[in-house]
Enzyme design. Structure first.
Site, PDB file in Angstrom:
ATOM      1  N   LYS A 149       4.066   0.082   8.359  1.00  0.00           N
ATOM      2  CA  LYS A 149       3.612   1.522   8.172  1.00  0.00           C
ATOM      3  C   LYS A 149       4.657   2.700   8.425  1.00  0.00           C
ATOM      4  CE  LYS A 149      -0.223   4.842   7.978  1.00  0.00           C
ATOM      5  NZ  LYS A 149      -1.451   5.618   8.699  1.00  0.00           N
ATOM      6  N   GLY A 189       0.393  -1.598   0.009  1.00  0.00           N
ATOM      7  CA  GLY A 189      -0.087  -0.375   0.299  1.00  0.00           C
ATOM      8  C   GLY A 189       0.472   1.271  -0.117  1.00  0.00           C
ATOM      9  N   VAL A 215       2.612   1.269   3.287  1.00  0.00           N
ATOM     10  CA  VAL A 215       2.737  -0.135   3.938  1.00  0.00           C
ATOM     11  C   VAL A 215       3.709  -0.960   2.941  1.00  0.00           C
ATOM     12  CG1 VAL A 215       1.265  -1.627   4.947  1.00  0.00           C
ATOM     13  CG2 VAL A 215       0.558   0.465   4.596  1.00  0.00           C
ATOM     14  N   THR A 242      -0.732   9.213   0.580  1.00  0.00           N
ATOM     15  CA  THR A 242       0.026  10.329   0.593  1.00  0.00           C
ATOM     16  C   THR A 242       0.820  10.864   1.815  1.00  0.00           C
ATOM     17  OG1 THR A 242      -2.125  11.206  -0.394  1.00  0.00           O
ATOM     18  CG2 THR A 242      -0.400  12.995   0.858  1.00  0.00           C
ATOM     19  N   ASP A 285     -11.045   9.704   7.798  1.00  0.00           N
ATOM     20  CA  ASP A 285     -11.124   9.129   6.352  1.00  0.00           C
ATOM     21  C   ASP A 285     -11.776   7.756   6.264  1.00  0.00           C
ATOM     22  OD1 ASP A 285      -9.897   8.647   3.475  1.00  0.00           O
ATOM     23  OD2 ASP A 285      -8.219   8.658   4.653  1.00  0.00           O
TER      24      ASP A 285
END
Length: 508
Positions: free
Chosen positions: A78, A53, A60, A56, A165
């Site tokens: 992360k 992943g 990940v 911005t 989000d």
């Protein structure tokens, strides 16, 4: 925990076998090598397998580690971008440690830091990509999905966390195991009574522009983080980095969306000029027998473009209103799009409603706009222009729309898009019919089944009936209506939603 030899194969077969079938791209290999370089302690514990992943603010990675009992486990690493503000990083960590690890909310295992590089280690959950499964889920699958999303939202809202989000990529879903996990608190904010101390610091920093690394270290010292591996010397204390400069807000604009003209204004104004049919401004003159009144003393200049199809220089020169806008386009609530300063957990509920709208219609993404005003017109297309304007007034905003848009029936909309109704039998606006992706409709023009195919699922009526879509109760559309309530003050909460009749046969 022991170091894992670089060449040793993972026992996590379902993940590792899929990874071993293709060679890792050279660019990903370079990124993994860079991560090992900036955080050398990772190489003593984890074997990074792939990049899974990228956003911005972070990247990940999937990694494998050998536990002290000899078993192997998969983790998600992360890596936060070096320009992330230390207060923001610390707040995300505190959300994970205080509220995570239960009720479908991701927890944190370890945290590594060297200089301005920070890596948060979390359990890895194997999951499917939402866009690949949205059209293949049965109604029962959708019911369980939204139920568990609401459970996660209820849990974080109890702690006074506004996720900000909520979207499918942040709610991981394993269809076979029916496992769910809410992730990514990088944009989270706190309610006035939040239990996450560092979210109060984030809010104070936003208003005052402060936030030193010392304050962050002291705050982190108060929370109970799980211990790091014994061969790791660094603690989860974050270094100070310079916050990225904010881009200046663009001037006020008018946007056209399929013949619809929309303007938002920060307050009601009285026009001082009359506009003719040729859009030329004509001064207003008093009658001959009436003396002109002196101008009213007001700190705000009165604009002359109200109810017209243009924006005057007065509006363009006004200072832009500052309000939180964090989130992903297509999932932002009306109060976010209109820059309402008082935003609460209701914005997460709106986003959950948009997800449910995609699940019921089989169309993802449902809203896709490059501009907040265009996004607002798309919401009006579904919920009605009059209803949107009335709701905006409740939170101090005024919206001017050039034409009226009717409120759509959510059941008819979703069933038509999914393929349960023929397009010829409905009166949906033309934009919904022309917005269908031709690449998704693979039937030829002469096929009698074409008009019964949804824009995303490509399934026949018989298949949809077998998946239970013909028996979807009114309750699910009632819940959708309450989640997509334009007024945040009356929008359903997560706790109330879990008590909805739709879930009467499900145990909490």
């Amino acid at each position: 925990m022991e170091a894992v030899p670089t060449g040793q194969r993972s026992s996590h077969q379902s993940v590792e076998k899929g990874r071993s079938r293709h060679k890792i791209p050279r660019g990903v290999e370079t990124d993994i090598a860079y991560l090992y370089e900036v955080l050398p302690q990772l190489s003593r514990i984890f074997r990074i397998i792939d990049k899974i992943g990228e956003g911005t603010f972070s990247t990940v990675y999937l990694a494998e580690a050998q536990m002290t009992d000899g078993s192997r486990r998969m983790f998600a690493l992360k890596h936060l971008i070096p320009t992330s503000h230390p207060v923001r990083i610390a707040a995300e960590l505190q959300c994970l440690t205080v509220a995570g690890g239960t009720e479908n909310v991701m927890g944190v295992t370890y945290c590594f830091r060297k200089e301005h590089h920070v890596v948060i280690v979390m359990p890895y959950m194997e999951h499917q990509t939402f866009v690949d499964i949205v059209g293949s889920l049965s109604f029962e699958d959708v019911k369980h999905y939204i139920f568990h999303l609401l459970k996660a939202l209820r849990h974080i809202h109890k702690f006074g966390i506004i996720h900000r989000d909520i979207k499918p990529t942040n709610f991981l879903f394993n269809q076979q195991r029916r496992e769910y996990t809410l992730v990514d608190f990088g944009l989270a904010q706190g309610t006035p009574d939040t239990q996450i101390e560092l979210l109060k610091v984030v809010k104070a920093k936003a208003h005052k522009g402060g936030g030193s690394s010392k304050m962050v270290e002291e705050s982190l010292g108060k929370q109970k983080l799980v211990p790091l591996p014994p061969n790791t010397r660094n603690s989860a204390i974050l270094s100070s980095t310079k916050a990225p400069a904010k881009r200046p807000c663009p001037p006020a604009r008018i946007k056209h969306s399929k013949g619809l003209l929309l303007k938002t204004k920060r307050e009601e104004v009285i026009p001082r000029k009359i506009v003719s049919s040729k859009h030329r401004s004509v001064p207003v003159r008093p009658p001959l027998n009436q003396k002109p009144k002196p101008p009213a003393v007001s700190p705000m200049l009165t604009c002359n473009c109200f109810m017209t199809d243009r924006v005057c220089n007065i509006c363009l020169s006004r200072k832009q209103q500052v309000a939180p806008r964090a989130g992903t386009p297509g999932f932002r609530a009306p109060e976010v799009l209109t820059k309402c300063p008082n935003q609460g957990t209701a914005i997460d509920m709106w986003s959950a409603g948009v997800i449910l709208l995609s699940l019921l219609s089989g169309r993802y993404p449902f809203f896709k706009a490059s501009d907040d005003l265009i996004a607002l017109t798309q919401i009006m297309t579904i919920r009605g222009s009059r209803e949107t304007k009335e709701a905006a007034k409740t939170f101090g905003k005024s919206i001017v729309c050039s034409r009226e848009l009717p409120r759509l029936d959510l059941r008819i909309l979703c069933e038509t898009l999914r393929g349960l109704r023929s397009w010829d039998d409905t009166s949906l606006p033309a934009e919904f019919q022309t917005s269908r992706n031709p690449a998704e409709v693979k039937q030829d023009a002469g096929s009698p089944a074409k008009k019964h195919m949804s824009s995303g699922s490509l399934r026949s009526i018989a298949e949809l009936q077998e998946m239970g879509w013909d028996k979807a109760p009114d309750d699910v559309y009632d819940l959708l209506d309450k989640l997509l309530d334009l007024n945040p003050a009356t929008r359903i909460t997560a706790s109330m939603a879990l008590q909805h009749p739709l879930f009467k046969d499900m145990t909490d």
